[in-house]
Motif scaffolding. Structure first.
Motif, short mmCIF file in Angstrom:
data_model
loop_
_atom_site.label_atom_id
_atom_site.label_comp_id
_atom_site.label_asym_id
_atom_site.label_seq_id
_atom_site.Cartn_x
_atom_site.Cartn_y
_atom_site.Cartn_z
N MET A 1 0.85 -1.20 0.00
CA MET A 1 0.00 0.00 0.00
C MET A 1 0.88 1.24 0.00
O MET A 1 1.96 1.25 0.59
N ARG A 2 0.38 2.28 -0.64
CA ARG A 2 1.14 3.53 -0.74
C ARG A 2 0.30 4.68 -0.20
O ARG A 2 -0.83 4.90 -0.65
N LEU A 3 0.84 5.39 0.78
CA LEU A 3 0.14 6.55 1.34
C LEU A 3 0.09 7.66 0.29
O LEU A 3 1.12 8.06 -0.24
N ILE A 4 -1.13 8.16 0.00
CA ILE A 4 -1.25 9.22 -1.01
C ILE A 4 -1.81 10.51 -0.44
O ILE A 4 -1.72 11.55 -1.07
N ALA A 5 -2.40 10.44 0.76
CA ALA A 5 -2.94 11.65 1.38
C ALA A 5 -3.14 11.41 2.87
O ALA A 5 -3.38 10.28 3.30
N GLN A 6 -3.00 12.48 3.63
CA GLN A 6 -3.24 12.39 5.07
C GLN A 6 -3.91 13.65 5.54
O GLN A 6 -3.43 14.75 5.30
N GLY A 7 -5.06 13.49 6.18
CA GLY A 7 -5.78 14.62 6.73
C GLY A 7 -5.84 14.52 8.24
O GLY A 7 -5.17 13.68 8.86
N GLU A 9 -8.32 13.54 10.02
CA GLU A 9 -9.09 12.39 10.50
C GLU A 9 -8.61 11.06 9.96
O GLU A 9 -8.86 10.02 10.59
N ALA A 10 -7.98 11.06 8.80
CA ALA A 10 -7.72 9.77 8.14
C ALA A 10 -6.47 9.80 7.28
O ALA A 10 -6.03 10.86 6.83
N LYS A 11 -5.94 8.60 7.05
CA LYS A 11 -4.88 8.38 6.06
C LYS A 11 -5.50 7.66 4.87
O LYS A 11 -6.31 6.76 5.04
N ILE A 12 -5.09 8.08 3.67
CA ILE A 12 -5.62 7.50 2.43
C ILE A 12 -4.48 6.75 1.73
O ILE A 12 -3.43 7.33 1.46
N PHE A 13 -4.72 5.47 1.46
CA PHE A 13 -3.72 4.64 0.81
C PHE A 13 -4.24 4.18 -0.55
O PHE A 13 -5.43 3.92 -0.72
N GLU A 14 -3.32 4.07 -1.50
CA GLU A 14 -3.61 3.41 -2.77
C GLU A 14 -3.05 2.00 -2.68
O GLU A 14 -1.92 1.79 -2.22
N GLU A 28 -6.53 -4.72 -9.83
CA GLU A 28 -7.34 -3.50 -9.82
C GLU A 28 -6.96 -2.62 -8.62
O GLU A 28 -6.78 -3.11 -7.50
N LYS A 29 -6.85 -1.33 -8.87
CA LYS A 29 -6.51 -0.40 -7.79
C LYS A 29 -7.71 -0.16 -6.88
O LYS A 29 -8.85 -0.13 -7.34
N VAL A 30 -7.43 0.02 -5.59
CA VAL A 30 -8.45 0.39 -4.62
C VAL A 30 -7.90 1.51 -3.74
O VAL A 30 -6.69 1.74 -3.68
N ILE A 31 -8.82 2.18 -3.06
CA ILE A 31 -8.46 3.16 -2.04
C ILE A 31 -8.78 2.56 -0.68
O ILE A 31 -9.86 1.99 -0.48
N VAL A 32 -7.84 2.67 0.24
CA VAL A 32 -8.06 2.22 1.62
C VAL A 32 -8.02 3.46 2.50
O VAL A 32 -6.99 4.15 2.58
N LYS A 33 -9.14 3.75 3.13
CA LYS A 33 -9.22 4.92 4.01
C LYS A 33 -9.22 4.45 5.46
O LYS A 33 -10.10 3.70 5.89
N HIS A 34 -8.21 4.88 6.19
CA HIS A 34 -8.05 4.46 7.59
C HIS A 34 -8.23 5.65 8.52
O HIS A 34 -7.46 6.61 8.47
N ARG A 35 -9.26 5.59 9.35
CA ARG A 35 -9.47 6.65 10.34
C ARG A 35 -8.53 6.41 11.52
O ARG A 35 -8.62 5.39 12.20
#
Length: 221
Positions: A1-7, A9-14, A28-35
């Motif tokens: 997984m690759r971190l693509i954004a961090q806010g 509340e959450a980290k967004i991984f591709e 297939e690519k997915v987005i994993v959103k971790h609060r």
């Protein structure tokens, strides 16, 4: 997984579908959103809040889909890890794309944005962060993404705030033509919800703007 954004509340991984679900052949690519955990919160309250917000976002995405909104599919909700695995929407962000298109094509895309927002509001959902950065064109279809601030709210006030925020965002990002662009958004919105609803939402936006001007004058005074 690759971190693509961090806010906040959450980290967004591709990631790839196979990485998440153990199917090596699926690329297939997915987005994993971790609060993420907030250490300043009492642990029990932190878990409760993250769980509620994770479930709410997943439910919002499901309901939006049911009402014809182009948004990511939800593949999995994991309340142990506080993650949502969702479809990766690959395409061009409207923020950059709109600036490269002829005006006629820009305005047609803005009308489609209005249609998508109309369907979202018809579902009783407000997005909470409507900007052209959170809109992607994929295969000639406009998708809304990043529902982290979305909520179930069908009131005219909430919908007015949603569109007011988009208007302000367009004024900042697309300042040379935002008035025509936002007018096109409202045209698309009316196609879904009708002219009466458009008039009501325009009046509400004007009211919200007048409140802002009053606060500015009060602050200066």
């Amino acid at each position: 997984m690759r971190l693509i954004a961090q806010g906040a509340e959450a980290k967004i991984f591709e990631a790839e579908f196979g990485e998440v679900f153990g199917a090596d052949l699926l690329k297939e690519k997915v987005i994993v959103k971790h609060r993420v955990r907030k250490r300043y919160r009492i642990p029990e309250i932190d878990i409760k809040l993250r769980k509620e917000r994770t479930v709410r976002e997943a439910r919002i995405l499901h309901r939006a889909k049911d009402f014809g909104v182009n948004c990511p599919h939800v593949y999995e909700v994991n309340l142990r890890d506080m993650t949502i695995v969702m479809e990766f929407i690959e395409g061009a962000r409207l923020k950059e794309l709109l600036e490269r298109l002829p005006m006629e094509e820009r305005l047609e895309l803005c009308r489609e944005v209005g249609r998508q927002i109309g369907r979202l509001h018809r579902a009783g959902i407000v997005h909470g962060d409507l900007t052209t950065s959170n809109m992607i064109l994929r295969e000639r279809r406009v998708y809304l993404i990043d529902f982290g601030l979305a909520d179930f709210d069908s009131t005219l006030e909430a919908r007015g705030v949603d569109l007011h925020l988009l208007k302000r965002a367009m004024e900042s990002t697309h300042y040379k033509w935002f008035e025509e662009g936002f007018e096109a958004v409202l045209e698309g919105y009316a196609e879904i919800l009708g002219e009466e609803e458009r008039r009501a939402i325009e009046e509400k936006i004007e009211e919200i703007e007048s409140r802002g001007r009053y606060r500015e004058r009060s602050w200066v005074g």
